[in-house]
Design a protein around this motif. Structure first.
Motif, PDB file in Angstrom:
ATOM      1  N   ARG A  87      14.050   1.255   1.902  1.00  0.00           N
ATOM      2  CA  ARG A  87      13.456   2.436   1.413  1.00  0.00           C
ATOM      3  C   ARG A  87      11.990   2.327   2.320  1.00  0.00           C
ATOM      4  O   ARG A  87      11.485   3.332   2.475  1.00  0.00           O
ATOM      5  CB  ARG A  87      13.341   2.632  -0.062  1.00  0.00           C
ATOM      6  CG  ARG A  87      12.387   3.798  -0.491  1.00  0.00           C
ATOM      7  CD  ARG A  87      12.518   3.908  -1.840  1.00  0.00           C
ATOM      8  NE  ARG A  87      12.380   2.724  -2.708  1.00  0.00           N
ATOM      9  CZ  ARG A  87      11.020   2.504  -2.958  1.00  0.00           C
ATOM     10  NH1 ARG A  87       9.902   3.097  -2.524  1.00  0.00           N
ATOM     11  NH2 ARG A  87      10.609   1.344  -3.618  1.00  0.00           N
ATOM     12  N   LEU A  88      11.192   1.152   1.818  1.00  0.00           N
ATOM     13  CA  LEU A  88       9.863   1.085   2.408  1.00  0.00           C
ATOM     14  C   LEU A  88       9.974   1.009   4.140  1.00  0.00           C
ATOM     15  O   LEU A  88       9.025   1.714   4.666  1.00  0.00           O
ATOM     16  CB  LEU A  88       9.199  -0.175   1.892  1.00  0.00           C
ATOM     17  CG  LEU A  88       9.031   0.062   0.573  1.00  0.00           C
ATOM     18  CD1 LEU A  88       8.525  -1.445  -0.238  1.00  0.00           C
ATOM     19  CD2 LEU A  88       8.212   0.880   0.096  1.00  0.00           C
ATOM     20  N   ARG A 131       0.835  -1.175   0.001  1.00  0.00           N
ATOM     21  CA  ARG A 131       0.119   0.137   0.036  1.00  0.00           C
ATOM     22  C   ARG A 131       0.971   1.259   0.227  1.00  0.00           C
ATOM     23  O   ARG A 131       0.313   2.409  -0.401  1.00  0.00           O
ATOM     24  CB  ARG A 131      -0.867   0.089   1.171  1.00  0.00           C
ATOM     25  CG  ARG A 131      -1.856  -1.078   1.416  1.00  0.00           C
ATOM     26  CD  ARG A 131      -3.094  -1.024   2.118  1.00  0.00           C
ATOM     27  NE  ARG A 131      -3.809  -2.180   2.106  1.00  0.00           N
ATOM     28  CZ  ARG A 131      -4.914  -2.773   1.087  1.00  0.00           C
ATOM     29  NH1 ARG A 131      -4.920  -1.665  -0.133  1.00  0.00           N
ATOM     30  NH2 ARG A 131      -5.493  -3.741   1.226  1.00  0.00           N
ATOM     31  N   GLN A 132       2.006   1.123   0.562  1.00  0.00           N
ATOM     32  CA  GLN A 132       3.026   2.414   0.513  1.00  0.00           C
ATOM     33  C   GLN A 132       3.551   2.353  -0.819  1.00  0.00           C
ATOM     34  O   GLN A 132       4.110   3.647  -1.366  1.00  0.00           O
ATOM     35  CB  GLN A 132       4.053   2.098   1.725  1.00  0.00           C
ATOM     36  CG  GLN A 132       5.229   2.927   1.402  1.00  0.00           C
ATOM     37  CD  GLN A 132       4.699   4.318   2.243  1.00  0.00           C
ATOM     38  OE1 GLN A 132       3.901   4.317   3.096  1.00  0.00           O
ATOM     39  NE2 GLN A 132       4.805   5.552   1.500  1.00  0.00           N
ATOM     40  N   GLU A 133       3.712   1.350  -1.499  1.00  0.00           N
ATOM     41  CA  GLU A 133       4.755   1.406  -2.817  1.00  0.00           C
ATOM     42  C   GLU A 133       3.497   1.922  -4.104  1.00  0.00           C
ATOM     43  O   GLU A 133       2.478   1.404  -4.103  1.00  0.00           O
ATOM     44  CB  GLU A 133       5.111  -0.161  -2.916  1.00  0.00           C
ATOM     45  CG  GLU A 133       6.226  -0.075  -4.262  1.00  0.00           C
ATOM     46  CD  GLU A 133       7.307   0.547  -4.149  1.00  0.00           C
ATOM     47  OE1 GLU A 133       7.298   1.989  -4.089  1.00  0.00           O
ATOM     48  OE2 GLU A 133       8.475  -0.153  -4.051  1.00  0.00           O
ATOM     49  N   PRO A 154       1.952   1.298  -7.323  1.00  0.00           N
ATOM     50  CA  PRO A 154       1.417   0.166  -8.076  1.00  0.00           C
ATOM     51  C   PRO A 154       2.305  -0.396  -9.105  1.00  0.00           C
ATOM     52  O   PRO A 154       2.424  -1.583  -9.436  1.00  0.00           O
ATOM     53  CB  PRO A 154      -0.063   0.654  -8.574  1.00  0.00           C
ATOM     54  CG  PRO A 154      -0.290   1.805  -7.548  1.00  0.00           C
ATOM     55  CD  PRO A 154       1.018   2.471  -7.330  1.00  0.00           C
ATOM     56  N   SER A 155       2.839   0.741  -9.876  1.00  0.00           N
ATOM     57  CA  SER A 155       3.732   0.187 -10.956  1.00  0.00           C
ATOM     58  C   SER A 155       5.181  -0.490 -10.444  1.00  0.00           C
ATOM     59  O   SER A 155       5.687  -1.186 -11.377  1.00  0.00           O
ATOM     60  CB  SER A 155       4.334   1.474 -11.786  1.00  0.00           C
ATOM     61  OG  SER A 155       5.058   2.370 -10.965  1.00  0.00           O
ATOM     62  N   ASN A 156       5.435  -0.302  -9.093  1.00  0.00           N
ATOM     63  CA  ASN A 156       6.457  -1.113  -8.429  1.00  0.00           C
ATOM     64  C   ASN A 156       6.116  -2.389  -8.053  1.00  0.00           C
ATOM     65  O   ASN A 156       6.880  -2.864  -7.197  1.00  0.00           O
ATOM     66  CB  ASN A 156       7.249  -0.238  -7.829  1.00  0.00           C
ATOM     67  CG  ASN A 156       7.969   0.824  -8.331  1.00  0.00           C
ATOM     68  OD1 ASN A 156       8.228   0.841  -9.570  1.00  0.00           O
ATOM     69  ND2 ASN A 156       8.049   2.006  -7.723  1.00  0.00           N
ATOM     70  N   HIS A 157       4.921  -2.923  -7.932  1.00  0.00           N
ATOM     71  CA  HIS A 157       4.340  -3.949  -7.226  1.00  0.00           C
ATOM     72  C   HIS A 157       5.269  -5.491  -7.750  1.00  0.00           C
ATOM     73  O   HIS A 157       5.297  -6.291  -6.833  1.00  0.00           O
ATOM     74  CB  HIS A 157       2.847  -4.120  -7.366  1.00  0.00           C
ATOM     75  CG  HIS A 157       2.072  -3.275  -6.395  1.00  0.00           C
ATOM     76  ND1 HIS A 157       0.729  -3.224  -6.403  1.00  0.00           N
ATOM     77  CD2 HIS A 157       2.521  -2.545  -5.524  1.00  0.00           C
ATOM     78  CE1 HIS A 157       0.251  -2.469  -5.265  1.00  0.00           C
ATOM     79  NE2 HIS A 157       1.354  -1.662  -4.937  1.00  0.00           N
ATOM     80  N   ALA A 158       5.326  -5.547  -9.040  1.00  0.00           N
ATOM     81  CA  ALA A 158       5.964  -6.577  -9.453  1.00  0.00           C
ATOM     82  C   ALA A 158       7.399  -6.705  -8.952  1.00  0.00           C
ATOM     83  O   ALA A 158       7.811  -7.826  -8.556  1.00  0.00           O
ATOM     84  CB  ALA A 158       6.129  -6.553 -10.932  1.00  0.00           C
ATOM     85  N   SER A 159       8.008  -5.604  -9.009  1.00  0.00           N
ATOM     86  CA  SER A 159       9.576  -5.390  -8.382  1.00  0.00           C
ATOM     87  C   SER A 159       9.527  -5.813  -6.980  1.00  0.00           C
ATOM     88  O   SER A 159      10.190  -6.508  -6.266  1.00  0.00           O
ATOM     89  CB  SER A 159      10.251  -4.131  -8.611  1.00  0.00           C
ATOM     90  OG  SER A 159      11.449  -3.884  -8.018  1.00  0.00           O
ATOM     91  N   LEU A 160       8.427  -5.287  -6.053  1.00  0.00           N
ATOM     92  CA  LEU A 160       8.513  -5.698  -4.578  1.00  0.00           C
ATOM     93  C   LEU A 160       8.016  -7.062  -4.397  1.00  0.00           C
ATOM     94  O   LEU A 160       8.658  -7.813  -3.398  1.00  0.00           O
ATOM     95  CB  LEU A 160       7.197  -4.745  -3.970  1.00  0.00           C
ATOM     96  CG  LEU A 160       6.795  -4.948  -2.658  1.00  0.00           C
ATOM     97  CD1 LEU A 160       8.174  -4.876  -1.663  1.00  0.00           C
ATOM     98  CD2 LEU A 160       5.848  -3.859  -2.139  1.00  0.00           C
ATOM     99  N   SER A 161       7.164  -7.428  -5.441  1.00  0.00           N
ATOM    100  CA  SER A 161       7.064  -9.188  -5.226  1.00  0.00           C
ATOM    101  C   SER A 161       8.162  -9.796  -5.109  1.00  0.00           C
ATOM    102  O   SER A 161       8.814 -10.796  -4.627  1.00  0.00           O
ATOM    103  CB  SER A 161       5.726  -9.478  -6.095  1.00  0.00           C
ATOM    104  OG  SER A 161       4.656  -9.076  -6.229  1.00  0.00           O
TER     105      SER A 161
END
Length: 388
Positions: free
Chosen positions: A333-334, A70-72, A74-81
């Motif tokens: 960072r998060l 929720r902090q990241e 949305p375009s970075n969700h794949a990278s976070l996963s």
């Protein structure tokens, strides 16, 4: 020096590969044993702290991971996963991660996971995050199996340059549809026969079987295991490999456009066999009969691979798990952005351990300024992170 690879916590390997700049981030091999001389963005000690923080969250406050998404952006969700999967593999907590995200259906991916050229070219906006996480995980642990399963069939398709499996009357001569249909069914049958063979059932990596078992256990519809387990394995394990045979090291040559289309059609038919949208049936009775028969075979297969109980920690694996400096940076960072909320989130006595770990981390702003690097190293590293 083209890359840096170093052992951190558990089975984690930190890998830093400069995109263009040759950055001297490590001193000589002898000096690398002494952390005082390490000039990495994150030292071994710092990476260990990040690893310990992640493990604490997973075992004690796993719902905190939802806040990361929720902090990241949305375009970075794949990278976070990808980052969370790599970190979970270092601590053997992937299945715990999977169970959590399966229980969070409201947490959705807003990424379009497939391109228009891939088998499932639909926009998957609104798909649960766990499907994205599962795809990353399966691609890491199943590559040797995929090579054994798919390479022989794909090589044969490349050699049969004149063979067409096209059944769309808008793309093929109507007089050739019957012949092409027969060929498509034969090629897809070869793939399913190989997949469901005793040899391949035994070769299927244990972590994949544990994912199947876990999905079956927590599936909301116990009576539709083929759709929930089979669909997940086909859609997020087999199809990505079929879409990218070069990237998965399944072929040594780029397939022709005709071969790519043939592979695409096999993937569509395979998806139809596990209840996906797959291939349009139209009035093709042969395809309908094929799907009906093969669904029965695949139901037996799904039961065979999902009966072994999975542990919370997960099965030991033999593949190399790489965590890049960029992934450590993402997690750091998060944590930094969410740090003001920590006192409200982590309030019990055990949480003091977490807060102490966080305090041991280096200042994020210092890391972002790269003040611990030389000017040349700062420039090269910043360029590398921008490219990522």
């Amino acid at each position: 020096m083209d890359s840096i690879e170093m052992r951190a916590a558990s089975n984690t390997v930190l890998v830093f590969k400069p995109a263009k700049e040759r950055i001297a981030l490590l001193p000589s091999q002898q000096e690398s044993q002494n952390e005082t001389f390490l000039n990495l963005m994150y030292t071994i000690k710092e990476s260990k702290i990040l690893d310990d923080i992640f493990k604490f969250i997973v075992f004690n406050q796993i719902d905190f991971l939802e806040r990361l998404y929720r902090q990241e952006e949305p375009s970075n969700h794949a990278s976070l996963s990808s980052t969370l999967v790599s970190m979970s593999l270092s601590s053997g907590t992937y299945l715990k991660l999977l169970k959590f995200f399966v229980s969070q259906p409201s947490l959705l991916s807003v990424q379009k996971e497939f391109s228009e050229n891939e088998v499932s070219g639909d926009d998957t906006t609104g798909a649960p995050i766990y499907t994205q996480i599962t795809r990353v995980y399966l691609s890491k642990i199943g590559r040797r199996f995929l090579k054994d399963l798919l390479s022989p069939i794909l090589r044969q398709l490349c050699e049969d340059k004149k063979v067409s499996l096209e059944i769309d009357p808008n793309k093929a001569d109507p007089s050739s549809i019957a012949k092409n249909t027969t060929a498509l069914l034969e090629k897809t049958a070869l793939l399913i026969d190989s997949l469901t063979s005793k040899e391949m059932v035994e070769k299927l990596p244990q972590p994949v079987k544990e994912v199947a078992y876990t999905i079956g256990e927590i599936s909301s519809n116990k009576g539709r295991q083929l759709e929930s387990i089979g669909g997940l394995l086909v859609h997020y394990f087999l199809i990505p490999a079929l879409n990218d045979p070069i990237g998965y090291n399944l072929l040594n040559q780029i397939p022709t456009s005709r071969t790519q289309r043939n592979i695409h059609l096999i993937g569509l038919l395979l998806e139809s066999c596990v209840g996906g949208q797959g291939i349009p049936l139209g009035n093709n009775a042969l395809i309908g009969e094929f799907i009906s028969k093969r669904r029965a075979d695949l139901e037996v297969y799904v039961r065979a691979i999902s009966t072994g109980k999975a542990s919370v920690i997960g099965h030991g694996d033999s593949f190399t798990n790489e965590i890049s400096m960029v992934q450590l940076h993402t997690f750091h960072r998060l944590l930094y952005l969410l740090k003001p909320e920590f006192p409200k989130i982590f309030q019990d006595e055990k949480s003091q351990e977490f807060l102490k770990l966080v305090e041991k981390l280096p200042d994020y702003q210092t890391k972002m300024s790269f003040s611990f690097l030389t000017p040349a190293e700062q420039k090269g590293l910043k360029n590398y992170l921008k490219e990522k």
